[in-house]
Design a protein around this motif. Structure first.
Motif, PDB file in Angstrom:
ATOM      1  N   GLN A 142       8.116  21.245  16.373  1.00 39.46           N
ATOM      2  CA  GLN A 142       7.709  21.868  17.629  1.00 39.46           C
ATOM      3  C   GLN A 142       6.447  22.703  17.457  1.00 39.46           C
ATOM      4  O   GLN A 142       5.563  22.683  18.309  1.00 39.46           O
ATOM      5  CB  GLN A 142       8.832  22.758  18.177  1.00 39.46           C
ATOM      6  CG  GLN A 142       9.981  21.987  18.743  1.00 39.46           C
ATOM      7  CD  GLN A 142      11.076  22.910  19.224  1.00 39.46           C
ATOM      8  OE1 GLN A 142      11.439  23.871  18.543  1.00 39.46           O
ATOM      9  NE2 GLN A 142      11.598  22.620  20.400  1.00 39.46           N
ATOM     10  N   ALA A 143       6.356  23.426  16.358  1.00 40.95           N
ATOM     11  CA  ALA A 143       5.156  24.231  16.111  1.00 40.95           C
ATOM     12  C   ALA A 143       3.938  23.329  15.897  1.00 40.95           C
ATOM     13  O   ALA A 143       2.845  23.613  16.401  1.00 40.95           O
ATOM     14  CB  ALA A 143       5.371  25.134  14.898  1.00 40.95           C
ATOM     15  N   ALA A 144       4.115  22.239  15.183  1.00 45.96           N
ATOM     16  CA  ALA A 144       2.998  21.318  14.939  1.00 45.96           C
ATOM     17  C   ALA A 144       2.544  20.639  16.230  1.00 45.96           C
ATOM     18  O   ALA A 144       1.344  20.379  16.413  1.00 45.96           O
ATOM     19  CB  ALA A 144       3.401  20.269  13.903  1.00 45.96           C
ATOM     20  N   GLN A 145       3.471  20.358  17.125  1.00 45.55           N
ATOM     21  CA  GLN A 145       3.127  19.688  18.381  1.00 45.55           C
ATOM     22  C   GLN A 145       2.180  20.520  19.228  1.00 45.55           C
ATOM     23  O   GLN A 145       1.404  19.972  19.998  1.00 45.55           O
ATOM     24  CB  GLN A 145       4.390  19.379  19.189  1.00 45.55           C
ATOM     25  CG  GLN A 145       5.223  18.272  18.636  1.00 45.55           C
ATOM     26  CD  GLN A 145       6.519  18.099  19.411  1.00 45.55           C
ATOM     27  OE1 GLN A 145       6.855  18.882  20.291  1.00 45.55           O
ATOM     28  NE2 GLN A 145       7.261  17.060  19.082  1.00 45.55           N
ATOM     29  N   ARG A 146       2.229  21.815  19.076  1.00 43.72           N
ATOM     30  CA  ARG A 146       1.349  22.669  19.862  1.00 43.72           C
ATOM     31  C   ARG A 146      -0.111  22.486  19.484  1.00 43.72           C
ATOM     32  O   ARG A 146      -1.002  22.744  20.281  1.00 43.72           O
ATOM     33  CB  ARG A 146       1.730  24.132  19.671  1.00 43.72           C
ATOM     34  CG  ARG A 146       3.061  24.468  20.253  1.00 43.72           C
ATOM     35  CD  ARG A 146       3.382  25.929  20.090  1.00 43.72           C
ATOM     36  NE  ARG A 146       4.710  26.188  20.609  1.00 43.72           N
ATOM     37  CZ  ARG A 146       5.519  27.089  20.145  1.00 43.72           C
ATOM     38  NH1 ARG A 146       5.150  27.848  19.140  1.00 43.72           N
ATOM     39  NH2 ARG A 146       6.706  27.275  20.677  1.00 43.72           N
TER      40      ARG A 146
END
Length: 163
Positions: free
Chosen positions: A27-31
């Motif tokens: 989820q953090a990488a998707q940002r």
């Protein structure tokens, strides 16, 4: 048998912890990536957090590692201390049994419903809480029996503060 059940519960908890960790990283990488996000990652991370929490509850009761206020450990009368510990373990067992019944009811009644993103049947969501709460109930009864039979009162372990 208890050792095997404990290992299985800890394995479920460890797997759920790894899933939560990896999905939060995703989820953090998707940002920061130029791709659209996957909504199922947040949903599965929340489900895994629930599974982690309740799957190891029985282990915590058995190892006496659950959160507890050890206010009565300073009581000098060993019979009173033992009685308080037995009653506390029975309360834990009753609450675990009540939650297991509710989890079973949710498994039975929510079978047609699916989660929004994963489309996972909600019966699967409630399966691990059912197992965890059933384990908590059984282990609470076992702890109560162990406290009742114990010849000496329990003492605070290293790392705990005695009252």
């Amino acid at each position: 048998m208890v050792t095997l059940v404990t290992r299985v519960e800890l394995a479920i908890g460890a797997a759920a912890l790894v899933v939560v960790f990896l999905l939060v990283l995703v989820q953090a990488a998707q940002r920061y990536l130029p791709v659209s996000g996957w909504p199922w990652t947040g949903e599965l991370a929340r489900f895994a957090l629930v599974w982690l929490t309740v799957s190891v509850a029985g282990v915590l009761v058995t190892t006496d590692s659950h959160i507890a206020l050890q206010l009565v450990d300073g009581i000098k009368n060993p019979a009173v201390l033992r009685a308080v510990r037995v009653v506390a373990a029975l309360v834990v067992a009753l609450v675990g049994a009540a939650f297991a019944v509710e989890a079973w009811d949710l498994m039975a009644s929510q079978g047609r419903l699916k989660s929004p993103s994963l489309r996972m049947p909600l019966t699967w969501l409630y399966f691990f809480p059912f197992l965890g709460f059933a384990s908590t109930a059984v282990r609470g009864v076992a702890a109560a029996i162990g406290f009742a039979r114990s010849p000496k009162p329990p003492r605070a372990t290293p790392g705990e503060v005695a009252a």
